[in-house]
Design an enzyme around this catalytic site. Structure first.
Site, PDB file in Angstrom:
ATOM      1  N   ARG A 242       0.488  -1.182   0.069  1.00 38.43           N
ATOM      2  CA  ARG A 242      -0.095   0.200  -0.423  1.00 38.43           C
ATOM      3  C   ARG A 242       0.190   1.449  -0.496  1.00 38.43           C
ATOM      4  NH1 ARG A 242      -2.616  -3.416   3.632  1.00 38.43           N
ATOM      5  NH2 ARG A 242      -4.960  -4.243   2.728  1.00 38.43           N
ATOM      6  N   LYS A 269      -2.779  -2.250   7.751  1.00 37.10           N
ATOM      7  CA  LYS A 269      -5.053  -1.583   7.912  1.00 37.10           C
ATOM      8  C   LYS A 269      -5.780  -2.482   8.296  1.00 37.10           C
ATOM      9  CE  LYS A 269      -8.050  -1.310   4.477  1.00 37.10           C
ATOM     10  NZ  LYS A 269      -8.848  -1.001   2.782  1.00 37.10           N
ATOM     11  N   HIS A 332      -2.180   3.158  -5.655  1.00 30.87           N
ATOM     12  CA  HIS A 332      -2.512   2.268  -4.974  1.00 30.87           C
ATOM     13  C   HIS A 332      -2.852   0.949  -6.634  1.00 30.87           C
ATOM     14  CE1 HIS A 332      -5.413  -0.335  -2.524  1.00 30.87           C
ATOM     15  NE2 HIS A 332      -5.098   0.407  -1.806  1.00 30.87           N
ATOM     16  N   ARG A 335      -0.724  -2.359  -6.776  1.00 31.30           N
ATOM     17  CA  ARG A 335      -1.473  -3.440  -6.177  1.00 31.30           C
ATOM     18  C   ARG A 335      -2.138  -3.909  -7.264  1.00 31.30           C
ATOM     19  NH1 ARG A 335      -1.073  -3.340  -1.033  1.00 31.30           N
ATOM     20  NH2 ARG A 335      -3.129  -4.780  -0.754  1.00 31.30           N
ATOM     21  N   HIS A 359      -3.816  -8.887   2.320  1.00 29.36           N
ATOM     22  CA  HIS A 359      -5.401  -9.346   2.586  1.00 29.36           C
ATOM     23  C   HIS A 359      -5.191 -10.439   3.170  1.00 29.36           C
ATOM     24  CE1 HIS A 359      -5.583  -7.744  -2.018  1.00 29.36           C
ATOM     25  NE2 HIS A 359      -5.678  -6.777  -1.596  1.00 29.36           N
ATOM     26  N   TYR A 369      -1.623 -19.626   9.545  1.00 29.93           N
ATOM     27  CA  TYR A 369      -0.971 -20.664   8.486  1.00 29.93           C
ATOM     28  C   TYR A 369      -0.324 -20.306   7.105  1.00 29.93           C
ATOM     29  CZ  TYR A 369      -1.030 -24.267   4.626  1.00 29.93           C
ATOM     30  OH  TYR A 369      -0.506 -25.565   4.106  1.00 29.93           O
TER      31      TYR A 369
END
Length: 409
Positions: A242, A269, A332, A335, A359, A369
């Site tokens: 970001r 975020k 942005h 991304r 994310h 994991y």
């Protein structure tokens, strides 16, 4: 004898204060300087006391009599009118100190102590300013849904649909905090869900065609300007994090020996620390930049002061100077470009790509994991991606499978 308005108006000052009586303890005190003050005489526990009601003509004869009657009703229930008046004054002061703006600032202070990311805190402070003025001064417990909706409609009428909806959500958080701290009984913002026009989902413009993306990379390579902006531009497509995270990169977060950039949770975020594997190209860019700013805190310091990073819109401004409009590419958007091209390559597990983009995935077990299971793949993917975009910059648009025979995970 009962007072009349005429008698009150005709009462003239004397050398000493004097009283004009009405009935049932009510009288008017006329002072030498001309002020006329309402008083009520009463007895409580055998002691004579006086209750101040205000001055004439601000308080009319009829209003003074009504206040006297209210005081007598309190006495009938063993309530001292002076004590009740003092308590009402204290409660009014509390209500004033519990204004919407005050409670909102207290919530922000709480979130600051809890380590909420600074960009999020700044946005919350901005919301407080937008809901300032008379609305911000209103006691939080007295604000109605209609009153809040009136404030939100101001932004909606100006076409600021997303802002209006974000303000409603923020106000709702403030009201819920007020309820939790016993300063309000309900959340008017919750009752307004569905009352505002829903803003269309905003998609950040991005270049996802390999040939066009290569042209963008060549423009970045040719960019001339502030070194901090130049190197931040060069690094952005390689790490595709970001914009706020890149511009606030600190040298203490970069481990050159282990080739990793660890972004602390306070800057993320999703409130979870994030590790970014660094390719050889990324390390080379950061090494060059360290020779320029390594003695300071930030990797990409502002041209005005080394104590702050480059500003939030710096990368976007550089893209505009290079000729890319806001409808073509944004900071942005790198991304989106990386996500699209990495997925199209067919070489990488989609979950590994999502993890690289930081994310959040559902479930705490799955998050743990993802933190570890995809790290080797992400390291390989980071180097493959840097090699790939180097080739795109040089004019190619091949998948590079022959040069990097990595089997899908």
């Amino acid at each position: 004898m009962a007072l009349t308005d005429t008698a009150i108006r005709n009462a003239k000052p004397r050398e000493k204060p004097y009283k004009i009586t009405d009935a049932q303890g009510l009288y008017l005190l006329v002072n030498p300087k001309g002020s006329k003050l309402w008083r009520v005489k009463y007895r409580m526990d055998g002691v004579e006391r006086k209750l101040a009601l205000g001055s004439y003509p601000e308080i009319t004869l009829a209003e003074a009599r009504s206040a006297r009657d209210a005081a007598r009703r309190q006495l009938a229930h063993a309530i001292d009118p002076n004590v009740a008046k003092r308590q009402a004054r204290i409660e009014a002061s509390i209500r004033a100190n519990n204004s919407f703006a005050t409670v909102a600032e207290e919530l922000i202070e709480k979130k600051t102590r809890e380590g909420l990311a600074e960009p999020t805190l700044e946005k919350m402070r901005w919301f407080v300013k937008l809901l300032g003025g008379d609305f911000g001064k209103r006691p939080v417990a007295e604000i109605t849904p209609q009153e809040l909706l009136h404030e939100l409609r101001k932004h909606e009428r100006r076409g600021r649909l997303e802002t209006a909806n974000l303000l409603r959500a923020f106000a709702s958080r403030v009201f819920r905090y007020a309820v939790a701290t016993a300063r309000a009984e309900r959340d008017p913002g919750q009752l307004l869900i569905g009352a505002l026009t829903t803003a269309k989902v905003k998609h950040f413009p991005a270049i996802t065609d390999p040939v066009a993306f290569g042209a963008l990379l060549r423009a970045i390579e040719d960019y001339q300007g502030d070194p901090a902006v130049m190197y931040a531009l060069k690094l952005t497509p390689h790490v595709f994090q970001r914009p706020g995270e890149i511009r606030q990169m600190e040298w203490t977060e970069v481990n050159f020996q282990k080739a990793v950039w660890i972004i602390p949770e306070g800057k993320m975020k999703m409130r979870q620390s994030h590790s970014v594997p660094l390719s050889r190209q990324s390390l080379a860019i950061l090494t060059d930049m360290r020779s320029l700013s390594g003695s300071g805190r930030y990797a990409f310091p502002s041209i005005r002061t080394r104590t702050r990073p480059i500003s939030d819109n710096t990368i976007n401004a550089a893209l505009r100077r290079m000729g890319f409009s806001k409808d073509q590419m944004t900071a942005h958007g790198f991304r989106t470009s990386a996500s699209s091209l990495l997925n199209e390559s067919g070489k990488w597990n989609p979950d590994a790509i999502e993890r690289a983009l930081a994310h959040m995935v559902a479930g705490s077990v799955r998050r743990i994991y993802n933190q570890s299971a995809y790290w080797p793949e992400r390291v390989e993917m980071a180097q493959w991606w840097s090699d790939y975009i180097d080739e795109l910059r040089e004019g190619g648009n091949r998948c590079m499978a022959a040069r990097h025979p990595l089997s899908p995970k």
